[in-house]
Scaffold this motif. Structure first.
Motif, mmCIF file in Angstrom:
data_model
loop_
_atom_site.group_PDB
_atom_site.id
_atom_site.type_symbol
_atom_site.label_atom_id
_atom_site.label_comp_id
_atom_site.label_asym_id
_atom_site.label_seq_id
_atom_site.Cartn_x
_atom_site.Cartn_y
_atom_site.Cartn_z
ATOM 1 N N ILE A 14 4.292 -6.767 -0.216
ATOM 2 C CA ILE A 14 5.345 -6.054 -1.210
ATOM 3 C C ILE A 14 5.578 -4.601 -0.781
ATOM 4 C CG2 ILE A 14 6.572 -5.854 -3.211
ATOM 5 C CD1 ILE A 14 6.137 -8.699 -2.508
ATOM 6 N N GLY A 15 6.538 -4.184 -0.094
ATOM 7 C CA GLY A 15 6.799 -2.829 0.095
ATOM 8 C C GLY A 15 7.634 -2.034 -0.887
ATOM 9 N N GLY A 16 7.646 -0.846 -1.013
ATOM 10 C CA GLY A 16 8.406 -0.215 -1.907
ATOM 11 C C GLY A 16 9.742 0.485 -1.423
ATOM 12 N N GLY B 250 0.964 -1.043 -0.123
ATOM 13 C CA GLY B 250 0.113 0.033 0.013
ATOM 14 C C GLY B 250 0.883 1.231 0.023
ATOM 15 N N ASN B 251 0.121 2.328 -0.476
ATOM 16 C CA ASN B 251 0.929 3.668 -0.475
ATOM 17 C C ASN B 251 0.380 4.708 0.721
ATOM 18 O OD1 ASN B 251 1.952 2.683 -2.689
ATOM 19 N ND2 ASN B 251 0.301 3.416 -3.999
ATOM 20 N N ASP B 252 0.374 4.102 1.987
ATOM 21 C CA ASP B 252 -0.322 5.229 3.011
ATOM 22 C C ASP B 252 0.798 5.355 3.997
ATOM 23 O OD1 ASP B 252 -2.915 5.286 2.175
ATOM 24 O OD2 ASP B 252 -2.917 3.154 2.557
ATOM 25 N N THR C 21 6.852 9.902 -18.264
ATOM 26 C CA THR C 21 6.757 10.359 -17.116
ATOM 27 C C THR C 21 6.959 9.319 -15.852
ATOM 28 O OG1 THR C 21 5.474 11.773 -15.445
ATOM 29 C CG2 THR C 21 4.265 9.739 -16.692
ATOM 30 N N THR C 22 7.329 9.797 -14.827
ATOM 31 C CA THR C 22 7.644 9.126 -13.408
ATOM 32 C C THR C 22 6.297 8.715 -12.625
ATOM 33 O OG1 THR C 22 10.067 10.058 -13.305
ATOM 34 C CG2 THR C 22 9.143 8.797 -11.647
ATOM 35 N N ALA C 23 6.033 7.695 -12.462
ATOM 36 C CA ALA C 23 4.933 7.212 -11.575
ATOM 37 C C ALA C 23 5.428 6.495 -10.417
ATOM 38 C CB ALA C 23 3.745 6.482 -12.336
ATOM 39 N N TYR C 24 4.583 6.469 -9.223
ATOM 40 C CA TYR C 24 5.054 5.940 -7.895
ATOM 41 C C TYR C 24 3.887 5.048 -7.585
ATOM 42 C CZ TYR C 24 8.315 9.877 -8.215
ATOM 43 O OH TYR C 24 9.097 10.754 -8.645
ATOM 44 N N GLY C 25 4.264 4.052 -6.616
ATOM 45 C CA GLY C 25 3.520 3.119 -5.933
ATOM 46 C C GLY C 25 3.829 1.767 -5.676
#
Length: 194
Positions: free
Chosen positions: A83-85, A61-63, A126-130
């Motif tokens: 899975i973490g980032g 998650g992205n929290d 472009t750059t994306a995150y998550g």
């Protein structure tokens, strides 16, 4: 959550070995103390998918930089590889990636991968995150690793992927056991049976 179950049933019916899922249910449905891997419908569905022999991999998650902070569900389920980032420039936790542990104090995320990607935008790259980028990276890794020993069960692969992490046997609640390493599976000894 019912749609997730329906998709998992469809995957099982069609012979899928791996479920890669990049979603999470959090504060709109649950409290942080509900993230024990047992309360939510989707966590129970994910554990059932694992019981059927599928390796279930889900974004943590992205929290991490918000009020919620912790992984959502079904990443909290004990049979789900959460899975973490990490930041590709530093190899450390990327700020938005959700943290563990679970509400019942189990280690999450299990492993991590890059949470940033270059993607096609409307007019240019472009750059994306998550953690939705980290999860399919890990799922592809898992598919390749499992090809090296098809006799291994899904849960044997789950443990071996954890053991292949660059931090193993150490872990933390941001990185889990770290980034899975291909050399663990490609070494001369049989990594699956050790």
């Amino acid at each position: 959550e019912e749609n997730w179950l329906a998709a998992a049933e469809w995957a099982d019916k069609n012979g899928a070995d791996i479920i890669s899922s990049s979603l999470g249910y959090t504060n709109n449905r649950y409290f942080s103390w509900d993230m024990d891997g047992k309360k939510s419908f989707v966590a129970r569905a994910a554990n059932t998918a694992a019981e059927k022999g599928m390796l279930v991999i889900n974004a943590a998650g992205n929290d991490g930089s918000g009020d919620w902070k912790y992984q959502g569900t079904p990443a909290d389920a004990d049979s789900v590889l959460s899975i973490g980032g990490i930041d590709p420039e530093t190899d450390f936790h990327i700020s938005f990636s959700s943290f563990g542990p679970t509400a019942d104090k189990r280690m999450k995320p299990n492993v991590c991968a890059f949470g940033e990607a270059v993607v096609a935008g409307k007019k240019s790259l472009t750059t994306a995150y998550g953690t939705s980028f980290a999860t399919p990276l890990t799922s592809g890794f898992a598919a390749c690793a499992w090809q090296m020993n098809r006799d291994a069960s899904n849960m044997e692969m789950f443990k071996k992927i954890e053991q292949s992490g660059d931090l193993y046997p150490y872990f933390d609640y941001a990185h889990g056991f770290g980034v899975p390493q291909a050399k663990f599976f490609s070494s001369a000894q049989d990594a699956i049976t050790t």
